[in-house]
Structures are given as structure tokens and as C-alpha cells.
Design a protein around this motif. Sequence first.
Motif, short mmCIF file in Angstrom:
data_model
loop_
_atom_site.label_atom_id
_atom_site.label_comp_id
_atom_site.label_asym_id
_atom_site.label_seq_id
_atom_site.Cartn_x
_atom_site.Cartn_y
_atom_site.Cartn_z
N TYR A 23 -10.13 8.82 -0.51
CA TYR A 23 -9.58 9.81 0.42
C TYR A 23 -8.52 10.69 -0.24
CZ TYR A 23 -12.27 7.71 4.13
OH TYR A 23 -13.32 7.26 4.90
N LYS A 44 -18.61 4.93 -1.42
CA LYS A 44 -17.57 5.92 -1.69
C LYS A 44 -17.60 6.34 -3.16
CE LYS A 44 -14.32 4.71 2.00
NZ LYS A 44 -15.30 3.96 2.80
N LEU A 68 -3.41 5.19 5.48
CA LEU A 68 -3.56 4.38 6.69
C LEU A 68 -4.74 3.40 6.63
CD1 LEU A 68 -2.81 7.09 9.41
CD2 LEU A 68 -1.28 5.30 8.54
N LEU A 69 -5.86 3.82 6.05
CA LEU A 69 -7.02 2.93 6.02
C LEU A 69 -6.82 1.73 5.09
CD1 LEU A 69 -9.98 5.47 6.27
CD2 LEU A 69 -9.14 3.88 8.00
N PRO A 70 -6.31 1.90 3.86
CA PRO A 70 -6.02 0.71 3.04
C PRO A 70 -4.99 -0.20 3.71
CG PRO A 70 -5.99 2.67 1.68
CD PRO A 70 -6.08 3.14 3.09
N GLU A 124 0.82 -1.21 0.00
CA GLU A 124 0.00 0.00 0.00
C GLU A 124 0.86 1.27 0.00
OE1 GLU A 124 -3.10 -0.19 -0.65
OE2 GLU A 124 -3.14 -2.36 -0.45
N TYR A 180 -5.53 9.47 5.75
CA TYR A 180 -6.51 8.39 5.65
C TYR A 180 -6.27 7.54 4.40
CZ TYR A 180 -9.49 10.69 9.19
OH TYR A 180 -10.00 11.24 10.34
N SER A 181 -5.88 8.20 3.30
CA SER A 181 -5.71 7.49 2.03
C SER A 181 -4.60 6.45 2.09
CB SER A 181 -5.43 8.48 0.89
OG SER A 181 -4.13 9.04 0.98
N PHE A 215 -9.18 -1.97 -1.70
CA PHE A 215 -8.16 -1.15 -1.04
C PHE A 215 -7.85 0.07 -1.91
CE2 PHE A 215 -6.64 -5.59 0.29
CZ PHE A 215 -7.57 -5.64 1.32
N MET A 266 -10.63 2.69 -1.49
CA MET A 266 -10.45 3.40 -0.23
C MET A 266 -9.34 4.45 -0.36
SD MET A 266 -10.05 1.50 3.45
CE MET A 266 -11.23 0.27 2.91
N PHE A 272 -4.51 -0.64 6.93
CA PHE A 272 -5.15 -1.37 8.02
C PHE A 272 -6.01 -2.51 7.51
CE2 PHE A 272 -8.94 -1.94 10.70
CZ PHE A 272 -8.33 -2.44 11.85
N TYR A 273 -6.91 -2.22 6.57
CA TYR A 273 -7.83 -3.26 6.09
C TYR A 273 -7.11 -4.35 5.30
CZ TYR A 273 -11.86 -0.77 7.86
OH TYR A 273 -12.78 -0.18 8.70
#
Length: 236
Positions: free
Chosen positions: A151, A210, A172-174, A77, A169-170, A144, A147, A176-177
Motif C-alpha cells: 500500500y 500483492k 492501519l491494515l498491518p 507497526e 492503509y499501509s 505484515f 501489506m 489490524f492483522y
Amino acid sequence: MIFFSIATAAVAPGIALLTYFYLKDKYEAEPLHMVIKVFLLGFIIVLPVMIVQSGLMLWLGEGSLVNSFLISAGVEEALKWFVLFHMIYNHTEFDEPYDGILYATAISLGFATVENVIYSFAQQATVGTLLFRALLPVSGHAMFGVMMGYYMGRAKFSSGKDSRRFLAYSLLLPFFYHGVYDWILDNITHYWIWYIVPLMAFLWYGGIGKMYRANKRSPFRRLLEDRVNKTEKRAS
């Protein structure tokens, strides 16, 4: 013939999903050559990802959380985000929020396609295995990407602290998931499907939302609606 069949089955899911995301761009379609270019960038980054991952495995060793979150999700990522930010984020063609989703899914699906081809020939995959990979790994990379791109699009059309927050967020969120996804597949041997299917359903539900919201924020939406209204008035 078998080689061609396996290669086609491995490449087809990525192409099909990329076509889906491209056609969902409602108001200002991106130049096809740009989308293909970013898709091919996903091919290219496979090699540096593999090199960095191999180095981290030698340095950090192997542990379930390290493998899932840092070596796999983190490296993949982070490199996709880095390429998008430096090559696409300030590009003139990135002119509406949905473009972030389209370009992020393009690079993600390019990466997933090469990964799928490598796996198919290395493991001598069957049609059933390739169908499974289309529903999970390839589809997962697409989500991913949605997401990340959503963001990144929010960041592009925000300012100040909001822009920096969405940009964080663009990434960290991908990360994490993706890490959660990999951890489930790598560590839950029995009944893993009871965990991965709800996760994928959640990601797809959120991803479709989204995409809708990104299209709704397009600056070209009102222009198109005004044109339609003027055309209707003339016709009446």
C-alpha cells in the motif's frame, strides 16, 4: 558451538525470507546495500520499540486487547512505518511499486530477526521451537511487511486522495492483522492452531497476490517487454 548453532538457527529464517523477496523483484533489482541498510534499521528500532512498549505497559496496564493491538502491534507497526516513510518513501531508489514491498519486508524481517535471537537465548530455545518461530512470528512479520509495503507503493505512485488513502492503509491494515495475530496467540490456549494456521494461509495467499500485482504495475515492465520484442524481431 551451541551458541553459534542457536544464533544461526535464529537468524537464518529472516535472511532466507529476505532473499526470497529480493529475488521476486522482477524488473528493476534494488541496490543490495540499500536492502541491507533497511534490514539493519530493523535491528536498530528494536530498542526504541521495547522502551515505548515498557512505558505504555506502565501507563495503560495489561489487558488482552491493549497488549495485542496497542502495545505490541501498534507500537511495532507504527515505528516501522515511520522509519520507512521518512527514510525510504521519497528516496530515488523507490522507483516502482514492488520496492515498497521489498523495503517494508526488509525492515520487518530485521526487527523479527533480532526479536528471534533475543527470544532464543532468553528462553533457551530448542531447534523445534526455532522452527515454530520461523513458520509463525518471523513469517508473520514478513506478511505484515508485504501489506505495509504494497500500500505504500500504491500511495507512492498515486496522487491526491488515492495517495493519502493508500498511505493510511499501509499503516492501519498491518496494525489490524498484527493485532489479530497477537491476540490469538496470547488469548486462545486450546486449539489456537485452528485459528492461526488459516490466518497465516490467508496472509500468505494475499501477500503473494500483492507481490504479483506490484510487479505487474512496474514502469520498467513495458521497457523490458519492448526490449525482448525488439531482440526477438532482430533474431527472426
